[in-house]
Write a protein that holds these residues in place. Sequence first.
Motif, PDB file in Angstrom:
ATOM      1  N   CYS A  90     100.291  79.680  61.446  1.00  0.00           N
ATOM      2  CA  CYS A  90     101.680  79.553  61.606  1.00  0.00           C
ATOM      3  C   CYS A  90     101.824  78.989  63.296  1.00  0.00           C
ATOM      4  O   CYS A  90     101.151  78.998  63.736  1.00  0.00           O
ATOM      5  N   LYS A  91     103.227  78.681  63.315  1.00  0.00           N
ATOM      6  CA  LYS A  91     103.425  78.258  64.856  1.00  0.00           C
ATOM      7  C   LYS A  91     103.210  79.328  65.926  1.00  0.00           C
ATOM      8  O   LYS A  91     103.267  79.260  67.108  1.00  0.00           O
ATOM      9  N   PRO A  97     106.902  83.380  62.607  1.00  0.00           N
ATOM     10  CA  PRO A  97     107.344  81.844  62.386  1.00  0.00           C
ATOM     11  C   PRO A  97     108.582  81.604  62.223  1.00  0.00           C
ATOM     12  O   PRO A  97     109.042  80.550  62.220  1.00  0.00           O
ATOM     13  N   ASP A 130     102.061  86.244  61.408  1.00  0.00           N
ATOM     14  CA  ASP A 130     100.955  85.758  61.588  1.00  0.00           C
ATOM     15  C   ASP A 130     100.290  86.241  62.629  1.00  0.00           C
ATOM     16  O   ASP A 130     100.009  85.764  63.867  1.00  0.00           O
ATOM     17  N   PRO A 147      98.497  84.727  57.883  1.00  0.00           N
ATOM     18  CA  PRO A 147      99.894  84.586  57.569  1.00  0.00           C
ATOM     19  C   PRO A 147     100.087  85.525  56.305  1.00  0.00           C
ATOM     20  O   PRO A 147      99.635  85.418  55.255  1.00  0.00           O
ATOM     21  N   MET A 183     108.414  79.799  56.920  1.00  0.00           N
ATOM     22  CA  MET A 183     107.480  79.934  58.027  1.00  0.00           C
ATOM     23  C   MET A 183     106.716  78.624  58.303  1.00  0.00           C
ATOM     24  O   MET A 183     105.983  78.335  59.316  1.00  0.00           O
ATOM     25  N   LEU A 227     105.097  76.248  56.474  1.00  0.00           N
ATOM     26  CA  LEU A 227     104.084  75.956  55.895  1.00  0.00           C
ATOM     27  C   LEU A 227     104.105  74.889  54.645  1.00  0.00           C
ATOM     28  O   LEU A 227     103.000  74.631  54.167  1.00  0.00           O
TER      29      LEU A 227
END
Length: 372
Positions: free
Chosen positions: A172-173, A177, A203, A207, A248, A250
């Motif tokens: 994830c970022k 997330p 995460d 995640p 999230m 994704l």
Amino acid sequence: MPTAIPCLLMRGGTSKGPFFNAAHLPQDVATRDRVLLAAMGSPDRRQIDGIGGGHPLTSKIGIVSRSAQAGVDLEFLFAQVQPEMDSVDTRPNCGNMLAAAVPFALATGMLQAQGERASFRVWARNTGMLADITLPLSAGQLADGGDAHIDGVPGRAAPIEICFRETAGSVCKSLLPTGKARDRMTVAAEGFAPFSVEVTCIDNGMPLVLVQAADMGASGYETAAEIDANQNLRRRMEALRLQAAQAMGLGDVSAKNYPKMTLVAPPRHGGAISTRCLIPHVCHESIGVLAAVTVGTAVQLPGTVCEGLARRASGVDADTLAIEHPSGVLSVKLKPGAGQGDAPPQVALLRTARVLMRGEVVVPRAIWAGPA
């Protein structure tokens, strides 16, 4: 004529699968994935025409190469194959299989080592995560035998210490997330009444979507088989997973192996918290290494769904968290404040690994030519 590819069948932690030298596999990703699927026998529930074990935990692959990066010894690419699916997922990490990367490199001559103990730095290509792996040696190989025991694996073996670095936001970022430690989600899907539940999307190496077991009508102490048999629970968990994945960042994860759903409950056996982790459609017999790291981080963070459930140790072991799972516990040691502030969290834990078989896996030559 079929093509034979050298490989070692290895156990890494509580997972198992073939390990390959990257140089022995096709460099083209599409061709490589076809070869790996054929080698494992997917898609087929039993993987009867390959060397896969018919379960996600025994349908894993390690691909290893020497690294050209300064200060890095090895590069490790993890590949997850699901028995009944025709895709190869190389986006998430697997800390269990990572434990076998250095023993594989030593066994195949990719690395050389002397003395009684050695450390190597490994770059996990899946997410760019670095890990320092330390292990005892005998004649330049992983020592045969030792006193280390991990729940979910019979017997004892040589200890392999893994110190993870740069784990936050592996796929994830960011660590959180959604930007929050806790989110409320309302889920509506065919086959059951809409429900609303609080989750933690996090995460720190893997995640995860954490949800209190009681909120899903479970105890959190079920066996893996009991969860697998509970079709209603699994359908609701999957619907929640698909919705949480969108939050999230994704996207559509219906064909992906992440995020993994994790039921949490108060500990029963002296640990920090009890878990039941879906991977993602069957219950893990224990818990993945990086999933345990991520759960441990959620225990440390204020405001997560673990708050009020977890039991924290005090004194010299305050930073060691025993994550309970269906087969026992997995202890992780987190640096104080893991996942908080500017410093990347560092996590250390103990695994074991060993070579199970040496040889070649035979792949039909037609696989290399592509689909008919």
